[in-house]
Scaffold this motif. Sequence first.
Motif, PDB file in Angstrom:
ATOM      1  N   PRO A   7       0.804  -1.236   0.000  1.00 57.55           N
ATOM      2  CA  PRO A   7       0.000   0.000   0.000  1.00 57.55           C
ATOM      3  C   PRO A   7       0.833   1.280   0.000  1.00 57.55           C
ATOM      4  O   PRO A   7       0.375   2.304  -0.484  1.00 57.55           O
ATOM      5  N   GLU A   8       2.053   1.204   0.504  1.00 59.09           N
ATOM      6  CA  GLU A   8       2.906   2.403   0.521  1.00 59.09           C
ATOM      7  C   GLU A   8       3.438   2.752  -0.872  1.00 59.09           C
ATOM      8  O   GLU A   8       3.921   3.855  -1.085  1.00 59.09           O
ATOM      9  N   SER A  10       1.641   1.428  -3.882  1.00 60.92           N
ATOM     10  CA  SER A  10       0.589   1.110  -4.837  1.00 60.92           C
ATOM     11  C   SER A  10      -0.071   2.388  -5.341  1.00 60.92           C
ATOM     12  O   SER A  10      -0.516   3.226  -4.548  1.00 60.92           O
ATOM     13  N   PHE A  13      -3.677   2.905  -3.914  1.00 64.09           N
ATOM     14  CA  PHE A  13      -3.678   3.331  -2.514  1.00 64.09           C
ATOM     15  C   PHE A  13      -3.163   4.761  -2.376  1.00 64.09           C
ATOM     16  O   PHE A  13      -3.715   5.557  -1.614  1.00 64.09           O
ATOM     17  N   ASP A  17      -5.235   7.792  -0.813  1.00 65.46           N
ATOM     18  CA  ASP A  17      -4.728   8.488   0.375  1.00 65.46           C
ATOM     19  C   ASP A  17      -4.542   9.976   0.119  1.00 65.46           C
ATOM     20  O   ASP A  17      -4.918  10.814   0.950  1.00 65.46           O
TER      21      ASP A  17
END
Length: 159
Positions: A7-8, A10, A13, A17
């Motif tokens: 997720p950091e 992607s 994501f 975010d």
Amino acid sequence: MSTNQNPERSTGFLLRDNSRFMKVAFNERVSGLTQAQWGALAHLSRHQGLNQVGLADLLEVQPITVARLIDKLVGLGVVERRPDPNDRRAQQLFLTSKAQPLLDQMWEAGDEILDHAYAGFTEEERMQCVEMLVRMRNNLARLAQGGARSRAAQFQKAS
């Protein structure tokens, strides 16, 4: 681990975010309106004369939701309904002069937030980022349209 599984790193994501953080920052700076209300004002500022169904499409909500939202904005005196000259059942939506100070506050907050978001970027990097996001949006819009056509074709075959 691939970047899609992290997720950091992607894209999906990260876009979600960033969008969420921008909304939070925007809500802190723009007072007196809900997120839905400032979204409606922003769209109406670009599409004066739009009807409620068209606004619902832009906001990705049901028309009944927009009807209540517009009722509130009319009550605040920032939006007015006018009869649609081409469809006597429909009404067009227009901003009043009372909306301009709110729009000014919204655009100013948006500029401030983007300045923070792009801190440390060169002007060229900033323009490249926007250009890449536009291309990504266009690609995804084509994908979504293709998917809608595919579903329609499947439906027609089943009928």
